[in-house]
Design an enzyme around this catalytic site. Structure first.
Site, PDB file in Angstrom:
ATOM      1  N   SER A  33       0.857  -0.992  -0.031  1.00 52.19           N
ATOM      2  CA  SER A  33      -0.176  -0.048  -0.131  1.00 52.19           C
ATOM      3  C   SER A  33       1.048   1.169   0.037  1.00 52.19           C
ATOM      4  O   SER A  33       2.024   1.077  -0.141  1.00 52.19           O
ATOM      5  CB  SER A  33      -0.969   0.142   1.309  1.00 52.19           C
ATOM      6  OG  SER A  33       0.108   0.380   2.531  1.00 52.19           O
ATOM      7  N   LYS A  34       0.232   2.291  -0.021  1.00 47.03           N
ATOM      8  CA  LYS A  34       1.034   3.793   0.038  1.00 47.03           C
ATOM      9  C   LYS A  34       2.107   3.763   1.136  1.00 47.03           C
ATOM     10  O   LYS A  34       3.086   4.328   0.904  1.00 47.03           O
ATOM     11  CB  LYS A  34      -0.110   4.718   0.054  1.00 47.03           C
ATOM     12  CG  LYS A  34      -0.811   4.999  -1.158  1.00 47.03           C
ATOM     13  CD  LYS A  34      -1.157   6.454  -1.257  1.00 47.03           C
ATOM     14  CE  LYS A  34      -1.954   6.596  -2.382  1.00 47.03           C
ATOM     15  NZ  LYS A  34      -3.392   6.545  -2.582  1.00 47.03           N
ATOM     16  N   ARG A  35       1.692   2.959   2.224  1.00 47.44           N
ATOM     17  CA  ARG A  35       2.658   3.097   3.315  1.00 47.44           C
ATOM     18  C   ARG A  35       3.893   2.615   2.751  1.00 47.44           C
ATOM     19  O   ARG A  35       5.088   2.841   3.558  1.00 47.44           O
ATOM     20  CB  ARG A  35       2.333   2.114   4.494  1.00 47.44           C
ATOM     21  CG  ARG A  35       1.444   2.658   5.428  1.00 47.44           C
ATOM     22  CD  ARG A  35       1.038   1.785   6.608  1.00 47.44           C
ATOM     23  NE  ARG A  35       0.375   0.413   6.122  1.00 47.44           N
ATOM     24  CZ  ARG A  35       1.187  -0.750   6.285  1.00 47.44           C
ATOM     25  NH1 ARG A  35       2.265  -0.672   6.822  1.00 47.44           N
ATOM     26  NH2 ARG A  35       0.575  -1.850   5.541  1.00 47.44           N
TER      27      ARG A  35
END
Ligand code: GLU
Length: 485
Positions: free
Chosen positions: A253-255
């Protein structure tokens, strides 16, 4: 031999993600390996979230990656249109067919009622699924509700006793109990088909033989399977490719950093490096080779070698690959690739004023160093920003032996700042001062750039020229000796 056909079917609700790019790539590799046809279809039935800009962006990302397709939204073809919102009349035909054969029915339940039902089931610890209330309406009450102008959804009647068994080319035999699914919506109350319905019609009418897509769609497949069955359509082969996890083994994910292809492009990764990298996310050829050209991958790609287990996105591996591909470029091509990143910099003007020889020296230095091209900014900063000292360089400069070395350099520095001349001078200085090379190069680097790392000193000095060199050196001498030099 039967012509094989695959498709990539993105929803234009955002930029192309790593996962989508990997699905597209696997379809491309499969198509090229099997002399099959690749179709690009746009699944834009989510009217609120779909945008034409995203569609354009997805297409340009796919092309940048080096994928080609002969049929699809921008390429045309006999089985079009290839954008789902332009196929609504086609879906309507099959909706009518399913209603007529009693495989589907109108549902008049409102959102609130359905939500209430869902919550009740959840609170009892049961899987939320539709109760089937409207499946029991008499034809008269359906007529009546339609007459009242209530806009119904259309639900597929799931044969609850059925066990759906899907032979997946990656995951093996996958079984689903139909009773877990519940009657699901195939056409929303605004007349727009849902993904599970449209995808079956499209894959069939477009002659798709192999559906290669992300594992997250596996739970949709039994629904689609039931629709194929109800319409008497031939069922394609399925291959669900595993999830992509971040280094912490959580879903990507963006993390985990950049997730869209465009971000990688803008950061200065090469398409061939990403191609290579994405190809290895859940697939591997025989042997240990990590660097494969597009042609080599095409030749080696088979679904049998796609792994069942999740793929881990290792950014260090991507960086390594990118560096390898950058190193292979000749200087001229490298300069062309670097140019847009130089132009974006606030120091571009200073760079543009360098002589052609200095530019070439700089470019060669970058080629051996940069992992991705936007890193060039750090080096431009090092050369052209006002001198500022990092804490590490302050430490180096605070040591007692820094001052005499720097004084010596200032005293004897040659007028000719060509790299060869500077190199000789520095080497000779090491000898004359009877010190280790590091005892000279480190304080000098820190004195001139304020950093402990950077490009080769003679190259930096050549780019600065004598005047700038001396002014930087004087500034540092003033700082560490406390007096004006
Ligand atoms: N439109 C779907 C997505 O973007 C693709 C589904 C499929 O490949 O069947 O995830």
């Amino acid at each position: 031999m039967k012509l094989l056909k695959v498709r990539f079917a993105p929803s234009p609700t955002g930029p192309l993600h790593i996962g989508g790019a990997r699905s597209a790539l696997f379809n491309y590799l499969f198509a090229e390996h099997n002399s099959a046809q690749l179709v690009l279809r746009i699944e834009d039935t989510d009217l609120d979230r779909s945008r034409r800009e995203y569609e354009d962006e997805i297409i340009s990302s796919l092309r940048w990656l080096g994928l080609t397709w002969a049929e699809g939204v921008d390429a045309g073809g006999e089985k079009g249109p290839y954008r789902q919102t332009e196929r609504l009349n086609i879906y309507r035909r099959y909706e009518k067919q399913l209603l007529a054969s009693n495989h589907a029915y109108y549902c008049f339940c409102g959102e609130d009622e359905l939500e209430q039902e869902r919550q009740n089931l959840i609170s009892k610890g049961e899987t939320p699924r539709y109760s089937g209330k409207c499946s029991r309406l008499s034809p008269q009450s359906v007529e009546e509700k339609l007459r009242q102008g209530i806009k119904p959804t259309v639900r597929f009647r799931v044969p609850s006793e059925e066990i759906v068994e899907i032979p997946d080319l990656v995951r093996g035999q996958v079984r689903f109990a139909a009773k877990e699914i519940g009657d699901f919506i195939i056409v929303k109350s605004d007349g727009i088909p849902t993904y599970n319905f449209a995808v079956v019609i499209d894959d069939t009418l477009m002659g798709i033989t192999h559906v290669i897509r992300a594992e997250e769609h596996l739970s949709n497949t039994p629904r689609q399977w039931l629709i194929y069955d109800a319409l008497g359509f031939p069922i394609p082969e399925f291959a669900h490719i595993s999830l992509i996890l971040g280094a912490d083994r959580q879903k990507m994910s963006k993390r985990h950093g950049a997730t869209s292809l465009i971000q990688y492009r803008e950061t200065g990764y090469l398409p061939e490096a990403l191609f290579n990298f994405l190809g290895f996310l859940g697939w591997s050829p025989e042997g240990e080779e990590q660097i494969l050209s597009k042609e080599e991958m095409v030749a080696a790609f088979t679904l049998e070698r796609v792994s069942k287990g999740p793929a881990v996105f290792d950014v260090n591996k991507l960086n390594w690959l990118n560096h390898q591909y950058l190193l292979k470029k000749n200087l001229e091509d490298y300069a062309v690739l670097l140019e847009p990143f130089l132009k974006k910099s606030v120091y571009y003007h200073s760079f543009a004023c360098l002589t052609p020889e200095q530019k070439e020296l700089f470019t060669a230095g970058m080629r051996s160093r940069l992992v991705f091209l936007s890193e060039v900014e750090e080096y431009l900063q090092l050369l052209f920003a006002p001198l500022r000292y990092s804490p590490e360089s302050e430490e180096v400069l605070a040591q007692n032996d820094a001052l005499p070395v720097l004084n010596y350099i200032k005293e004897y520095f040659p007028e000719d700042t060509s790299t060869a001349n500077v190199e000789t001078f520095l080497k000779n200085s090491v000898k004359t001062l009877k010190i280790k090379p590091k005892q000279l190069y480190m304080p000098l680097r820190c004195a001139l750039s304020g950093q402990i790392h950077g490009m080769e000193l003679p190259v930096m000095i050549n780019i600065w020229g004598q005047e700038e060199f001396l002014s930087r050196l004087r500034l540092t001498l003033k700082k560490i000796s406390g007096k004006v030099c």
